[in-house]
Design a protein around this motif. Structure first.
Motif, PDB file in Angstrom:
ATOM      1  N   ARG A  99       0.694  -1.188   0.148  1.00 45.47           N
ATOM      2  CA  ARG A  99       0.098   0.035   0.050  1.00 45.47           C
ATOM      3  C   ARG A  99       0.835   1.182  -0.043  1.00 45.47           C
ATOM      4  O   ARG A  99       0.418   2.066  -0.673  1.00 45.47           O
ATOM      5  N   LEU A 100       1.937   1.138   0.891  1.00 46.61           N
ATOM      6  CA  LEU A 100       2.731   2.402   0.879  1.00 46.61           C
ATOM      7  C   LEU A 100       3.476   2.820   0.094  1.00 46.61           C
ATOM      8  O   LEU A 100       3.428   4.072  -0.518  1.00 46.61           O
ATOM      9  N   THR A 101       4.075   1.938  -0.778  1.00 52.30           N
ATOM     10  CA  THR A 101       4.977   2.122  -1.970  1.00 52.30           C
ATOM     11  C   THR A 101       4.389   2.027  -3.256  1.00 52.30           C
ATOM     12  O   THR A 101       4.976   2.560  -4.162  1.00 52.30           O
ATOM     13  N   GLY A 102       3.390   1.347  -3.509  1.00 51.86           N
ATOM     14  CA  GLY A 102       2.572   1.085  -4.725  1.00 51.86           C
ATOM     15  C   GLY A 102       3.716   0.145  -5.547  1.00 51.86           C
ATOM     16  O   GLY A 102       3.327   0.006  -6.608  1.00 51.86           O
ATOM     17  N   VAL A 103       4.660  -0.551  -4.885  1.00 50.45           N
ATOM     18  CA  VAL A 103       5.525  -1.437  -5.707  1.00 50.45           C
ATOM     19  C   VAL A 103       5.032  -2.700  -5.415  1.00 50.45           C
ATOM     20  O   VAL A 103       5.047  -3.221  -4.045  1.00 50.45           O
ATOM     21  N   GLU A 104       5.103  -3.615  -6.400  1.00 49.98           N
ATOM     22  CA  GLU A 104       4.672  -4.969  -5.940  1.00 49.98           C
ATOM     23  C   GLU A 104       6.109  -5.846  -5.660  1.00 49.98           C
ATOM     24  O   GLU A 104       6.854  -5.798  -6.360  1.00 49.98           O
ATOM     25  N   LEU A 105       6.003  -5.969  -4.469  1.00 51.40           N
ATOM     26  CA  LEU A 105       7.243  -6.595  -3.779  1.00 51.40           C
ATOM     27  C   LEU A 105       6.706  -7.823  -2.804  1.00 51.40           C
ATOM     28  O   LEU A 105       5.627  -7.706  -2.016  1.00 51.40           O
ATOM     29  N   SER A 106       7.102  -8.916  -3.016  1.00 51.75           N
ATOM     30  CA  SER A 106       6.711 -10.089  -2.166  1.00 51.75           C
ATOM     31  C   SER A 106       7.465  -9.791  -0.726  1.00 51.75           C
ATOM     32  O   SER A 106       6.792 -10.496   0.359  1.00 51.75           O
ATOM     33  N   ASP A 107       8.574  -9.205  -0.365  1.00 50.76           N
ATOM     34  CA  ASP A 107       9.278  -9.054   0.748  1.00 50.76           C
ATOM     35  C   ASP A 107       9.992  -7.685   0.747  1.00 50.76           C
ATOM     36  O   ASP A 107      11.108  -7.587   0.751  1.00 50.76           O
ATOM     37  N   PRO A 108       9.118  -6.742   1.047  1.00 51.60           N
ATOM     38  CA  PRO A 108       9.678  -5.504   0.992  1.00 51.60           C
ATOM     39  C   PRO A 108      10.607  -4.856   2.294  1.00 51.60           C
ATOM     40  O   PRO A 108      11.306  -3.981   2.483  1.00 51.60           O
ATOM     41  N   MET A 109      10.248  -6.183   3.405  1.00 54.08           N
ATOM     42  CA  MET A 109      11.140  -5.973   4.873  1.00 54.08           C
ATOM     43  C   MET A 109      12.243  -6.607   4.356  1.00 54.08           C
ATOM     44  O   MET A 109      13.430  -6.691   5.496  1.00 54.08           O
ATOM     45  N   SER A 110      12.755  -7.010   3.052  1.00 54.88           N
ATOM     46  CA  SER A 110      14.208  -7.699   2.932  1.00 54.88           C
ATOM     47  C   SER A 110      15.254  -6.657   3.186  1.00 54.88           C
ATOM     48  O   SER A 110      15.172  -5.543   2.928  1.00 54.88           O
ATOM     49  N   GLY A 111      16.298  -7.458   4.062  1.00 50.90           N
ATOM     50  CA  GLY A 111      17.485  -6.551   4.038  1.00 50.90           C
ATOM     51  C   GLY A 111      18.722  -6.515   3.152  1.00 50.90           C
ATOM     52  O   GLY A 111      19.723  -6.417   3.379  1.00 50.90           O
ATOM     53  N   TYR A 112      18.267  -7.297   1.992  1.00 49.54           N
ATOM     54  CA  TYR A 112      19.209  -7.667   1.203  1.00 49.54           C
ATOM     55  C   TYR A 112      18.864  -7.264  -0.224  1.00 49.54           C
ATOM     56  O   TYR A 112      18.017  -7.738  -0.954  1.00 49.54           O
ATOM     57  N   PHE A 113      19.538  -6.160  -0.773  1.00 48.44           N
ATOM     58  CA  PHE A 113      19.021  -5.789  -1.852  1.00 48.44           C
ATOM     59  C   PHE A 113      20.453  -5.029  -2.747  1.00 48.44           C
ATOM     60  O   PHE A 113      21.310  -4.714  -2.050  1.00 48.44           O
ATOM     61  N   LEU A 114      20.384  -4.900  -3.839  1.00 51.31           N
ATOM     62  CA  LEU A 114      21.486  -4.126  -4.639  1.00 51.31           C
ATOM     63  C   LEU A 114      20.887  -3.214  -5.679  1.00 51.31           C
ATOM     64  O   LEU A 114      19.829  -3.298  -6.282  1.00 51.31           O
ATOM     65  N   LEU A 115      21.590  -2.016  -5.733  1.00 50.54           N
ATOM     66  CA  LEU A 115      21.162  -0.894  -6.739  1.00 50.54           C
ATOM     67  C   LEU A 115      22.250  -0.113  -7.130  1.00 50.54           C
ATOM     68  O   LEU A 115      23.428  -0.233  -6.505  1.00 50.54           O
TER      69      LEU A 115
END
Ligand code: GDP
Ligand code: MG
Length: 362
Positions: A148-164
């Motif tokens: 709801r908050l981000t409008g981004v379809e994410l299965s695991d928005p609480m993930s602490g593992y990401f790259l950008l």
């Protein structure tokens, strides 16, 4: 210049970092990389251990923060301290498999996504390391709220593992709240570009050594996040929490006073003194649990010194409160207004002092 900086926030991870660096070596053949440990002056000497690794390996770097705490702000500082065009954020406790890094980097580098997120909840992923059913449920709820908050379809928005790309993180850094530990979420909501996010399956492993520092009270985190995004500029989030706790403290004060003065029949001054002390202690406990939960004092010794420091701080605030209120009242300001002004000044004072001397680790 390295292509990839791996940002590793640490708090008491001494036993974990050596083996983790070994695994990074194993996983990142062919990629030039550096690992940045952002350590909040861990009592177990994680920063020293990381420097020992760095002395024989120039790819290892250490940022040791003194007097500051918090996962989100650690990640932001790590991102601002590297020249590498890509950053990955991961736990230092081996819950996140470094073998995923080359794939995630490839995904972002080739334009397949702006952000690659390692997810426990996509096909092939496994939330196994989440300790128990309650935490699993908490995660699922957090995910619904986050969508709801981000409008981004994410299965695991609480993930602490990401790259950008590092520049994306640095671009939004001034708008990040830095409160709490939902860094990815914070980043996605703060970004004004529409970012494409792709998920890769993560088999979440149990932590290798040491203890988890986060009890993810996710519902609370989200309320705080929402407030911060919409009203945080007006009244800073932490001060709002501090003030709310203070208001609850007033109720506690009145309840204790009623008990001691009315029910037990003590003198008023004694009742007021007992109530003041009780309310201060209550406020210390609630602030530690709520307002400063990301830098909470734990253990009997830290709690005792924190509590004494808080009572001392509040006494100073009380003097300022009374002084200002009486000055205003003597100058013809309506008594109730003068009292409120005194309370506000006292609150700001208490907040400023306690955030520095009680929870600031000075
Ligand atoms: N620098 C820093 N690192 C932290 C803090 N809190 C947690 N960490 C680190 O962040 C990572 C995730 O925390 P962890 O306790 O494993 O949380 P969990 O995976 O939800 O159990 C670990 O590497 C911790 O050492 C903090 O306040 N400051
Ligand atoms: Mg962990």
């Amino acid at each position: 210049m390295p292509d990839l900086a791996i940002i590793l926030p640490t708090l008491d991870e001494r036993e974990n970092i050596g083996p983790l660096v070994d695994r990074l070596h194993g996983a990142l053949g062919g990629i030039t990389w550096e690992a940045i440990f952002v350590d909040d002056n861990s009592p177990d000497g994680t920063a020293d251990a990381a420097r020992a690794l760095a002395s024989s390996d120039p790819r290892i770097r250490v940022i040791q923060r003194i007097g500051r705490r918090g996962l989100a702000s650690a990640v932001i500082e790590g991102a601002c301290a590297t020249a590498a065009p890509y950053i990955a954020v991961m736990d230092a406790d081996h819950q996140h498999d470094p073998a995923l890094l080359p794939g995630m980097l490839e995904l972002v580098r080739t334009g397949g996504a702006d952000v690659a997120v390692a997810s426990r909840f996509v096909d092939g992923g496994d939330p196994g390391g989440l300790a128990d059913a309650r935490r699993r449920e908490g995660s699922a709820m957090a995910n619904r709220l986050a969508r709801r908050l981000t409008g981004v379809e994410l299965s695991d928005p609480m993930s602490g593992y990401f790259l950008l790309e590092t520049r994306h993180m640095r671009d939004v850094a001034p708008r990040l709240s830095g409160i709490g530990f939902k860094v990815l979420l914070d980043f996605l909501t703060a970004s004004d570009r529409s970012l494409t996010v792709r998920e890769v399956p993560l088999q979440f492993a149990p932590r290798r050594a040491g203890a988890s520092k986060l009890d993810r009270a996710v519902a609370f985190e989200f309320l705080v996040g929402l407030y911060d995004r919409h009203l945080g500029r007006l009244i800073p989030t932490r001060f709002a929490l501090f003030g709310t706790v203070g208001a609850v403290g007033v109720a506690v004060h009145m309840a204790i006073l009623a008990l001691v003065f009315l029910v037990m029949g003590s003198g008023f001054a004694l009742g007021q003194a007992v109530a003041t002390f009780g309310a201060m202690s209550f406020n210390f406990w609630l602030n530690n649990w709520l307002t400063y939960r990301d830098q909470r004092l734990v253990g009997p010794r830290a709690m005792l010194t924190g509590w004494l420091g808080f009572c001392l701080t509040c006494s100073v605030g009380a003097v300022a409160n009374v002084a200002v209120a009486s000055l205003l009242q003597a100058n013809g300001i309506f008594w109730a207004l003068a009292a409120v002004a005194g309370i506000l000044i006292g609150a700001v004072w208490n907040y400023a002092l306690s955030s520095r001397f009680v929870w600031g680790r000075f």
